[in-house]
Design an enzyme around this catalytic site. Structure first.
Site, short mmCIF file in Angstrom:
data_model
loop_
_atom_site.label_atom_id
_atom_site.label_comp_id
_atom_site.label_asym_id
_atom_site.label_seq_id
_atom_site.Cartn_x
_atom_site.Cartn_y
_atom_site.Cartn_z
N LYS A 1 40.71 -29.55 -9.26
CA LYS A 1 41.84 -30.27 -9.86
C LYS A 1 42.36 -29.68 -11.16
O LYS A 1 41.58 -29.35 -12.05
CB LYS A 1 41.44 -31.74 -10.10
N GLY B 1 27.75 -25.72 -13.97
CA GLY B 1 28.27 -26.34 -12.74
C GLY B 1 28.22 -25.43 -11.52
O GLY B 1 27.28 -24.67 -11.32
N GLY C 1 29.53 -30.14 -17.83
CA GLY C 1 30.49 -30.99 -18.55
C GLY C 1 30.60 -30.63 -20.01
O GLY C 1 31.68 -30.59 -20.59
N ARG D 1 15.55 -26.68 -15.63
CA ARG D 1 15.83 -27.37 -16.90
C ARG D 1 14.56 -27.61 -17.71
O ARG D 1 14.61 -27.62 -18.94
CB ARG D 1 16.56 -28.68 -16.64
#
Length: 422
Positions: free
Chosen positions: A226, A379, A402, A40
């Site tokens: 999910k 992710g 996200g 990063r």
């Protein structure tokens, strides 16, 4: 949402103080505090170097982790974990903050830039203000962790103004944080002309372009545990994709909704009607919705569990699905061969267990061999592609899990919406 935003190249920064929001939320060794992955920090270098080369004075800022900004909040949080509030000291709280200081980032950034990075002891306190006032063109300083200020996550206007008062221009280059309306990601744009850095520009061009005007066929691969966390994404992609592939734990909710037996597999029973609605909507819109035809099941959630392959919807009691099966792997890999654009978010199975990583590995390999535009939505998918050595074969790996997910949902991203339109 308008993806066409002004960038650092559209404004004159010479001799100006630039507040630059980076994403320096880097992983660290818990024992030593050493940075274990500087990706990063490296990702911010092109924008930083450009600004310095143009004669700007750069005031960089970022959050790191989830510090508790006030002693009272720290006491409350520790008490919730069962600690006696009377035994908690301010010293203990200050130690918890010190662990999340950006000082190690300043050291690594100095090494990468080959020049000193001035470290401020606070965010908008006397030290930061004095160092920002003295900063000369071609110099760079780093503010302390923005989340040390309790107003940061609340997008407090007073904090945003105090940060903005140190600079003349705001550059947003922390894509991993643009889905949050915080003082340093959105609030400061109320007080300064705001543009994007090169990192955000790339994300907007590639992901935004794939959503607005994709090279077809557009294939979306969605995994993860999910259905509930991917509702918005599936809904939005049903409007634009040609094929949607479902893998990971959420596939079992689809299977159960269609009357299949899922044994002890992950199941969101409350979302079965929704899953059926998605199948129906896909059929109505002419979108191919591919679901697993077989699955690798295990008798326990463990790396060394006994496993076997069964047909989808025929998982025995006491067994749970942990990966897509060989027939499904072939089906999914065939679906991406002739794609024009592929967007992938979420693993196909329990990727952290080697025995149940075959589906994820096969999809990553298939993407590395296709001539399609390949976009990895941050992710776990990004981690998988990097671990397997396919990172350089992908068109784009998003820097924000996200944020890329909300982007794909079609949601407005506060840290992008606040930037000046091109």
């Amino acid at each position: 949402m308008n993806y066409n935003k002004k960038t650092v190249k559209d404004i004159d920064v010479k001799g100006k103080k630039v507040l630059l929001r980076c994403d320096f939320n880097v992983p660290q060794d818990k024992a030593t505090g050493a940075i274990t992955d500087d990706k990063r920090i490296r990702a911010a270098l092109p924008t930083i170097q450009y600004l310095l080369d143009q004669g700007a004075a750069v005031i960089a800022c970022s959050h790191l982790g989830k510090p508790v900004a006030t002693f009272d909040s720290y006491v409350k949080k520790q008490a919730e974990k069962g600690k006696d509030p009377a035994s908690i000291t301010e010293e203990e709280w200050k130690k918890s903050l010190k662990k999340l200081s950006l000082a190690p980032v300043a050291v690594r950034l100095s090494e990468l830039l080959g020049k000193d990075v001035i470290m401020a002891a606070d965010v908008v306190g006397d030290d930061a203000k004095a160092k920002a006032a003295a900063l000369q063109p071609g110099q760079i300083m780093l503010l302390e962790n923005t989340r040390f200020e309790k107003g940061e996550t609340k997008n407090d206007p007073a904090l945003a103004k105090a940060m903005a008062d140190m600079a003349e221009v705001y550059v947003s280059d922390a894509f991993g944080a643009v889905h949050r309306a915080h003082a340093s990601t959105a609030g400061v744009a109320d007080y300064l002309p705001a543009v994007s850095g090169f990192l955000i520009q790339k994300e907007l061009e590639i992901i935004g372009g794939a959503l607005a005007n994709p090279k077809r066929p557009l294939v979306a691969i969605l995994g993860g545990s999910k259905v509930s966390s991917k509702i918005g994404v599936i809904n939005n992609l049903l409007e634009i994709a040609d094929t949607i592939i479902i893998g990971g734990g959420m596939a079992y909710t689809f299977s159960a909704a269609q009357g299949g037996k899922v044994g002890d597999s992950l199941l969101e029973a409350d979302w079965q009607d929704y899953a059926n609605d998605m199948v129906k909507k896909a059929a109505e819109k002419g979108v191919k919705l591919l679901l697993p035809v077989d699955t690798v099941v295990a008798n326990a959630f463990a790396a060394d569990a006994e496993s076997k392959v069964v047909k989808n919807g025929e998982i025995p009691d006491g067994w749970q699905g942990l990966d897509i099966g060989p027939e499904t792997i072939k089906l999914y890999c065939d679906a991406v061969k002739d794609a024009g654009t592929v967007i992938w978010n979420g693993p196909m199975g329990v990727f952290e267990f080697p025995a149940f990583a075959k589906g994820t590995e096969a999809v990553a390999e298939a993407l590395s061999q296709t001539s399609a535009i390949t976009i990895i939505g941050g992710g776990d998918s990004a981690a998988a592609v990097q671990q397997l050595g396919y990172a350089d074969k992908m068109t784009h790996i998003s820097t924000g899990g996200g944020a890329s997910l909300e982007f794909m949902e079609g949601k407005e991203l506060p840290g992008v919406a606040c930037l000046l339109d091109a």
